[in-house]
Design a protein around this motif. Structure first.
Motif, mmCIF file in Angstrom:
data_model
loop_
_atom_site.group_PDB
_atom_site.id
_atom_site.type_symbol
_atom_site.label_atom_id
_atom_site.label_comp_id
_atom_site.label_asym_id
_atom_site.label_seq_id
_atom_site.Cartn_x
_atom_site.Cartn_y
_atom_site.Cartn_z
ATOM 1 N N LEU A 48 17.956 -19.678 3.097
ATOM 2 C CA LEU A 48 18.568 -18.443 2.602
ATOM 3 C C LEU A 48 19.881 -18.159 3.320
ATOM 4 N N ALA A 49 19.886 -18.306 4.642
ATOM 5 C CA ALA A 49 21.118 -18.068 5.391
ATOM 6 C C ALA A 49 22.208 -19.039 4.957
ATOM 7 N N GLY A 50 21.831 -20.312 4.714
ATOM 8 C CA GLY A 50 22.802 -21.302 4.279
ATOM 9 C C GLY A 50 23.350 -21.011 2.894
ATOM 10 N N GLU A 51 22.482 -20.596 1.985
ATOM 11 C CA GLU A 51 22.925 -20.281 0.624
ATOM 12 C C GLU A 51 23.850 -19.069 0.622
ATOM 13 N N LEU A 52 23.536 -18.066 1.429
ATOM 14 C CA LEU A 52 24.391 -16.881 1.513
ATOM 15 C C LEU A 52 25.727 -17.210 2.155
ATOM 16 N N GLN A 53 25.727 -18.110 3.102
ATOM 17 C CA GLN A 53 26.990 -18.535 3.705
ATOM 18 C C GLN A 53 27.847 -19.261 2.676
ATOM 19 N N ARG A 54 27.219 -20.098 1.858
ATOM 20 C CA ARG A 54 27.953 -20.836 0.826
ATOM 21 C C ARG A 54 28.574 -19.887 -0.188
ATOM 22 N N LEU A 55 27.798 -18.872 -0.608
ATOM 23 C CA LEU A 55 28.280 -17.955 -1.643
ATOM 24 C C LEU A 55 29.294 -16.945 -1.112
ATOM 25 N N SER A 56 29.103 -16.514 0.135
ATOM 26 C CA SER A 56 29.968 -15.467 0.685
ATOM 27 C C SER A 56 31.176 -16.023 1.419
#
Length: 394
Positions: free
Chosen positions: A322-330
């Protein structure tokens, strides 16, 4: 008489569960209810529990009462699990309770008997049942700062400043590990400072440990409890088996008191038995007996520990994804705290309005203060949640 009753505030989690059930959307996501779920959305019975139940069915010959404090073997097994060899067994009194909530309630009753003028200090935020029970029992309470809304970590300076003002004889309620609802934990150096503060003020620690094994492992999760119990004159501990043994409905908990003076144990033990008698008389035994069987049998214990470790690692993997996906999107690392938090919960840091948008627009359910149950996710729903978080402007 019944007409004199007044409506009580509705439980926010139960309200959320009802809304979720009534929502017709097939892609809705439940991150509200505080139970572990596997990747299929189920809360399975652990293998060791199933095996212990089979064995118990074969050998159990009676359903008679055990004792007011429960089966002594359960107390010994749980004291060993939580405290290890940090405190001599003859310094610890213990009584079985209906779940960890029952242990908290009995602990507050114990405090009221021992010092009715004490103030019980709670972290801000804390598990909603903590202040509810304390208020109902009629004890005074106050808050100490804990969560930093900006960093989504522990506001340790604020916490220590507030704890410095606690009076001798007051009680400080601490989360042993996997802080609920924030997921933000103290490190061991910070725990040592908390111990030093409690020693200086003369306050009594009351530790709620409901998630041992869900954070950094069984031993690491108990390290803070053991440090506190071995360092201070008196400690009260409420422990739950609901999560780490997956026996939510069996209501299996325990209340312990630790005194560095061995001569204090008999009085504490008899008082715990007395409190049980006044409240529910004999505690439930089925879950406690299964736990005892598992902890006393090497094969069962090893299997339980293996499955529990898989559960823990699975939740850590979800956090990392989740942290990685949010970093990718944000395009930023502002959600990195999710990978650093431990346990089932994290406080996202969203406003109540943003939480409502997540529900209304995306079918994502979490508590209004943005506490979300990480175990309610799986690999397929994480990208959905991450996109919804970014789209909502969190």
């Amino acid at each position: 008489m019944l007409t004199n009753l007044t409506p009580q505030p509705a439980d926010k989690i139960l309200q959320l569960m009802q809304k979720f059930r009534e929502d017709p959307r097939t892609d809705k996501i439940d991150l509200g209810v505080g139970i572990y779920k596997d990747a299929s959305g189920n809360t399975p019975v652990m293998r060791a529990i199933k095996e212990a139940e089979k064995r118990l069915w074969e050998v159990e010959t009676t359903k008679k009462y055990t004792a007011l404090a429960g089966d002594p073997a359960y107390g010994d097994a749980m004291v060993d699990l939580v405290l290890g060899d940090a405190v001599p067994r003859d310094r610890v009194a213990a009584a079985a309770t209906p779940g960890g909530t029952g242990a908290i309630r009995q602990g507050v009753e114990l405090i009221k008997m021992a010092n009715p003028d004490a103030t019980i200090w709670l972290s801000n935020p804390t598990w909603p049942n903590h202040p509810s029970i304390i208020k109902y029992v009629g004890m005074k309470m106050a808050e100490y700062r804990y969560f930093d809304d900006a960093t989504r970590g522990v506001d340790f300076d604020g916490m220590m400043a507030d704890l410095a003002g606690v009076k001798a004889g007051d009680v400080v309620l601490l989360h042993g590990c996997c802080h609920n609802p924030t997921g933000a934990n103290l490190n061991m150096a910070q725990w040592a400072e908390v111990v030093d503060s409690l020693q200086k003020t003369g306050a009594v620690p009351f530790i709620d440990i409901a998630y041992q094994g869900f954070g950094d492992g069984l031993e690491d999760d108990a390290a803070a409890v053991r440090l506190v119990a071995s360092s201070l004159p008196e400690t009260i501990i409420a422990a739950s088996c609901s999560k780490n043994f997956g026996i939510y409905r069996e209501r299996t908990g325990i209340l312990m008191t630790v005194s560095q003076e061995a001569g204090n144990k008999p009085l504490a033990q008899s008082t715990l038995a007395f409190l049980n008698r006044q409240n529910f008389s004999f505690p439930p035994d089925h879950g406690a007996r299964l736990v005892t069987m598992i902890l006393q049998d090497k094969v069962l214990r090893d299997d339980w520990m293996e499955e529990l470790e898989n559960v823990r690692l699975g939740m850590l993997a979800l956090r990392t994804q989740l942290a990685g996906e949010l970093q990718r999107l944000s395009g930023s690392d502002r959600f990195g705290f999710l990978a650093q938090h431990r346990g089932m919960f994290s406080r996202l840091g969203a406003t109540p309005e943003q939480v409502e948008r997540l529900r209304a627009e995306h079918g994502i359910y979490m508590i209004g203060d943005s506490r979300m149950n990480i175990a309610g996710l799986n690999e397929a729903t994480i990208p959905v949640l991450a996109k919804a978080i970014i789209d909502t402007g969190i």
